[in-house]
Design a protein around this motif. Structure first.
Motif, PDB file in Angstrom:
ATOM      1  N   ARG A 129      -4.420   4.946   4.882  1.00 48.46           N
ATOM      2  CA  ARG A 129      -3.551   3.823   4.522  1.00 48.46           C
ATOM      3  C   ARG A 129      -3.527   2.754   5.637  1.00 48.46           C
ATOM      4  O   ARG A 129      -3.584   1.560   5.378  1.00 48.46           O
ATOM      5  CB  ARG A 129      -2.158   4.377   4.207  1.00 48.46           C
ATOM      6  CG  ARG A 129      -0.959   3.516   4.525  1.00 48.46           C
ATOM      7  CD  ARG A 129      -0.668   2.457   3.498  1.00 48.46           C
ATOM      8  NE  ARG A 129       0.514   1.706   3.844  1.00 48.46           N
ATOM      9  CZ  ARG A 129       0.575   0.745   4.758  1.00 48.46           C
ATOM     10  NH1 ARG A 129      -0.493   0.417   5.419  1.00 48.46           N
ATOM     11  NH2 ARG A 129       1.704   0.109   5.003  1.00 48.46           N
ATOM     12  N   PHE A 132       0.879   5.719   0.813  1.00 45.25           N
ATOM     13  CA  PHE A 132       0.241   6.905   1.373  1.00 45.25           C
ATOM     14  C   PHE A 132      -0.034   7.870   0.225  1.00 45.25           C
ATOM     15  O   PHE A 132       0.833   8.048  -0.644  1.00 45.25           O
ATOM     16  CB  PHE A 132       1.177   7.596   2.367  1.00 45.25           C
ATOM     17  CG  PHE A 132       1.543   6.739   3.547  1.00 45.25           C
ATOM     18  CD1 PHE A 132       0.639   6.554   4.587  1.00 45.25           C
ATOM     19  CD2 PHE A 132       2.776   6.099   3.609  1.00 45.25           C
ATOM     20  CE1 PHE A 132       0.970   5.753   5.678  1.00 45.25           C
ATOM     21  CE2 PHE A 132       3.116   5.303   4.690  1.00 45.25           C
ATOM     22  CZ  PHE A 132       2.199   5.129   5.724  1.00 45.25           C
ATOM     23  N   GLY A 158       0.821  -1.217   0.000  1.00 46.10           N
ATOM     24  CA  GLY A 158       0.000   0.000   0.000  1.00 46.10           C
ATOM     25  C   GLY A 158       0.848   1.257   0.000  1.00 46.10           C
ATOM     26  O   GLY A 158       2.056   1.209   0.243  1.00 46.10           O
TER      27      GLY A 158
END
Ligand code: SF4
Ligand code: SF4
Length: 383
Positions: free
Chosen positions: A296, A282, A280
């Motif tokens: 996030r 930000f 993932g």
């Protein structure tokens, strides 16, 4: 074949020793240190404030007997081990920490935090557990803002939006590099050993993006060289295994070792101690870096969340990328969240991906190692 070690950074040694040296160096330089336990700890905020987040010891069977003088025996070994380390005074990271940052994840941990709060300042963040509710993002953002207030009060360290944004952007670069390194385990055959992934992950959680990026940047070249030289981890046709579930470290790494003894190769350690922390991104330049952080973090597919459909979608993406031949769900005894969720994970792995699946429920002892090997060998025979 002799392989070039990945890290030659002056922090040589076992993973815990390497991180210990790192934290000690910062402590001697006057930086505050806070202990953390969980993947939800917003390390980018802590680091932006010039504070070191040290992952506290939680993975040894040794302090469990001491913990059981206070805690029930039928509690998850990770919680018992964490508490045992604290009351025995044997976790050097806890000794260096001036406070503990905790989150309301599972019930056992929440109650353990109440006990350790009597010993050292402990700031508990109220983690929303229905992450798709409209209020979840703003509530978690508020908790991160409160943490910032706690850290300002206790350590007289500040971070403005610019610093927090810089910390997020550096973390994005660090995490992207970590994923690029993990890609070498996705190769068939893999050229990256699970110990290397584990070692790097341990350090990359404590160190800032700014510190880690120069350390990580040369590593793909070293790994390319392994590819050119024909190096691979294990036999080229060894069964590739994705290990999902509870965090794995210390004595719990018996699962990885047993997979190897049974003839397999761990290509994707998908847990908070492995790849999960680096997945993932930000959102950058959003004008709301703490909001971006909250968003996030709420995407981490921990079994304490409900519903936790993201775990299935993330697992599918990992299966597509790392091409495992089998999936093992590692469940620590008395971890109800991962244990109950295992049914859905198994059904998803078998029905959607057509892969063999094995749930392993265990603790930190060596008592079941032979039995685990037999079960894993049987799994490999079904491939
Ligand atoms: S599995 Fe969940 S509770 Fe455990 S460390 Fe990871 S995010 Fe935290
Ligand atoms: S493994 Fe499960 S029970 Fe143990 S601390 Fe993590 S979420 Fe809680």
């Amino acid at each position: 074949m002799q392989i070039t070690p990945l890290l030659n950074d002056g922090y040589a040694g076992e993973p815990a020793k390497r991180v210990l040296n790192y934290v000690q160096d910062h402590r001697q330089a006057g930086d505050p240190v806070v202990g953390i336990y969980c993947g939800y700890a917003p390390i980018e905020l802590i680091q932006a404030m010039g504070i070191v987040p040290a992952v506290l010891c939680a993975f040894s069977k040794v302090p469990i007997a001491a913990a059981e003088t206070v805690l029930p025996a039928n509690l998850c070994p990770l919680i018992k081990s964490s508490y045992g380390f604290i009351i025995e005074g044997t976790c050097p990271f806890y000794a260096m920490s001036q406070a503990v940052i905790a989150e309301t994840t599972c019930d056992g941990k929440k109650k353990m935090f109440e006990l350790i709060a009597d010993i050292k300042p402990t700031h508990v963040m109220d983690l929303p557990q229905v992450p798709d509710e409209a209020e979840a993002r703003s509530n978690w953002k508020q908790m991160i803002v409160k943490l910032q207030g706690f850290l300002e009060t206790h350590f007289d360290r500040q971070a403005d939006e610019e610093k927090i944004e810089a910390s997020l952007q550096a973390a994005n670069r660090k995490n992207a590099l970590m994923r690029r390194i993990f890609d070498y385990a996705a190769r068939v055959p893999s050229v990256l050993h699970w110990k290397e992934m584990y070692d790097l992950s341990f350090l990359a959680i404590a160190a800032t993006g700014q510190e880690m990026v120069p350390l990580l940047e040369p590593l793909p070249d070293i790994l390319e060289q392994r590819v050119r030289e024909g190096f691979h981890v294990g036999p080229p046709k060894a069964p590739r295994v994705l290990v999902t579930g509870c965090p794995v470290g210390g004595d719990a790494t018996k699962i990885f070792n047993t997979i190897e003894v049974a003839g397999g190769v761990v290509v994707a350690p998908d847990a908070c101690t492995g790849m999960k922390a680096f997945m993932g991104e930000f959102a950058e330049n959003s004008g709301d870096p703490i909001g971006a952080m909250a968003e996030r973090y709420l995407k981490i597919p921990c079994a304490c969340m409900t519903p936790n459909e993201r775990r299935l979608t993330d697992l599918s993406a990992m299966i597509g990328h790392f091409k495992p031949d089998a999936v093992i769900d590692f469940v620590l005894q008395a971890c109800h969240a991962y244990n109950v969720e295992s049914f859905k994970i198994g059904r998803h792995v078998e029905e959607v991906h057509g892969l063999p699946f094995l749930k392993i429920e265990t603790d930190y002892s060596d008592a079941d190692t032979e039995q685990l090997r037999t079960r894993i060998e049987a799994l490999f025979e079904s491939i």
